[in-house]
Design a protein around this motif. Structure first.
Motif, mmCIF file in Angstrom:
data_model
loop_
_atom_site.group_PDB
_atom_site.id
_atom_site.type_symbol
_atom_site.label_atom_id
_atom_site.label_comp_id
_atom_site.label_asym_id
_atom_site.label_seq_id
_atom_site.Cartn_x
_atom_site.Cartn_y
_atom_site.Cartn_z
ATOM 1 N N SER A 180 0.946 -0.989 0.064
ATOM 2 C CA SER A 180 -0.038 0.088 0.049
ATOM 3 C C SER A 180 0.988 1.253 0.186
ATOM 4 O O SER A 180 0.485 2.325 -0.817
ATOM 5 N N HIS A 227 0.831 4.286 -3.101
ATOM 6 C CA HIS A 227 0.513 5.403 -2.771
ATOM 7 C C HIS A 227 1.871 6.435 -3.032
ATOM 8 O O HIS A 227 1.598 7.421 -3.712
ATOM 9 N N CYS A 262 1.969 6.727 -7.048
ATOM 10 C CA CYS A 262 1.034 7.421 -7.416
ATOM 11 C C CYS A 262 1.447 9.105 -7.106
ATOM 12 O O CYS A 262 1.127 9.623 -7.916
ATOM 13 N N ALA A 308 -4.482 4.809 -10.087
ATOM 14 C CA ALA A 308 -5.671 5.549 -9.240
ATOM 15 C C ALA A 308 -6.324 4.230 -8.629
ATOM 16 O O ALA A 308 -6.801 4.516 -7.424
ATOM 17 N N LYS A 309 -6.630 3.286 -9.397
ATOM 18 C CA LYS A 309 -7.337 2.306 -8.890
ATOM 19 C C LYS A 309 -6.807 1.443 -7.662
ATOM 20 O O LYS A 309 -7.404 1.093 -6.839
ATOM 21 N N VAL A 348 -4.423 2.614 -5.523
ATOM 22 C CA VAL A 348 -4.453 3.341 -4.317
ATOM 23 C C VAL A 348 -6.109 3.697 -3.606
ATOM 24 O O VAL A 348 -6.179 3.365 -2.686
ATOM 25 N N ALA A 349 -6.989 3.531 -4.545
ATOM 26 C CA ALA A 349 -8.420 3.348 -3.952
ATOM 27 C C ALA A 349 -8.583 2.003 -3.138
ATOM 28 O O ALA A 349 -9.226 1.763 -2.313
ATOM 29 N N ALA A 350 -7.905 0.973 -4.074
ATOM 30 C CA ALA A 350 -8.240 -0.471 -3.361
ATOM 31 C C ALA A 350 -7.373 -0.467 -2.238
ATOM 32 O O ALA A 350 -7.900 -1.135 -1.294
ATOM 33 N N GLY A 391 -6.547 1.291 -0.034
ATOM 34 C CA GLY A 391 -7.038 2.330 1.276
ATOM 35 C C GLY A 391 -5.970 3.303 1.731
ATOM 36 O O GLY A 391 -5.196 3.512 0.920
ATOM 37 N N PRO A 392 -6.219 3.807 3.058
ATOM 38 C CA PRO A 392 -5.359 4.996 3.275
ATOM 39 C C PRO A 392 -3.780 4.505 3.472
ATOM 40 O O PRO A 392 -3.598 3.401 3.679
ATOM 41 N N VAL A 446 -7.617 -5.994 -7.624
ATOM 42 C CA VAL A 446 -7.423 -5.088 -8.920
ATOM 43 C C VAL A 446 -7.161 -5.565 -10.268
ATOM 44 O O VAL A 446 -6.025 -6.247 -10.299
#
Length: 215
Positions: free
Chosen positions: A47, A51, A54, A95-96, A98-100, A102-103, A163
């Protein structure tokens, strides 16, 4: 008696320079991305990497788009435009992810990390806007070449976070450089600078993983 080693045609030129730089200094040569692309990698590390990548490469216009806009030589410009279109797909995939993912995982020194990532984006933009012939092309070619190794991390993250990413681009950066009249030294400089930014990014992420392990 000392024997002299003569370079073959496959070992000379800007394309061969890029190949050597990618082997010695690219993402594949750094131990951290190899580790987090392994099956048992920590989801927090994946993760964090998603991030960070991105933050550096997910903005538009990116290095490839800027270089394409400023390049006048037809062969180089056509290649950069094609590369930029392909990288737009990569940005969408990021972008996908990053959304999947999470923080961001809680990590000490986040403010310093944000500043470092911002500085890296600025450096890439400066490379793309360089007025020295060959520098922007070298940086762009190194990005395309090194992204093949970065995709190993992203593909593993995609599997982990559920993803579906599109296939990676098959553009050949070395072949482009061998077809152009760009100055080999300038191309090498641009490639070196781009790869140095990627090495710094992976080392930063490695340090962040160690900091998380200590807390």
């Amino acid at each position: 008696m000392m024997t002299q080693r003569f370079a073959t045609s496959a070992e000379t030129g800007a394309g061969a320079t890029l190949r050597r730089l990618l082997t010695a200094d690219g993402t594949r040569a750094h131990p951290y991305p190899t580790r987090i692309a392994a099956n048992r990698s920590d989801a927090r590390d994946l993760s964090d990497a998603v991030h960070a990548l991105c933050a550096v490469h997910g903005h538009h216009p990116d290095l490839l788009a800027i270089a394409a806009d400023l390049t006048k030589a037809p062969v180089e410009r056509d290649w950069l435009l094609e590369a930029s279109e392909g990288f737009a797909v990569e940005r969408a995939g990021l972008a996908k992810l990053v959304a999947a993912a999470g923080p961001l995982p809680s990590t000490p020194g986040q403010a310093e990390t944000s500043a470092a990532l911002s500085a890296e984006r600025h450096t890439l933009e400066m490379l793309a806007r360089s007025e020295r012939a060959g520098v922007a092309l070298g940086a762009a070619a190194a990005l395309v070449g090194d992204w093949q190794a970065i995709r190993l991390v992203l593909d593993h993250a995609a599997d982990r976070f559920g993803v579906l990413l599109p296939p990676a681009s098959a553009l050949d950066a070395e072949a482009l450089l061998d077809r152009t009249a760009a100055l080999e030294r300038a191309v090498g400089f641009g490639a070196q600078q781009l790869l140095a930014q990627h090495r710094g990014l992976w080392s930063l992420l490695e340090a962040r993983a160690s900091a998380r392990d200590r807390h």
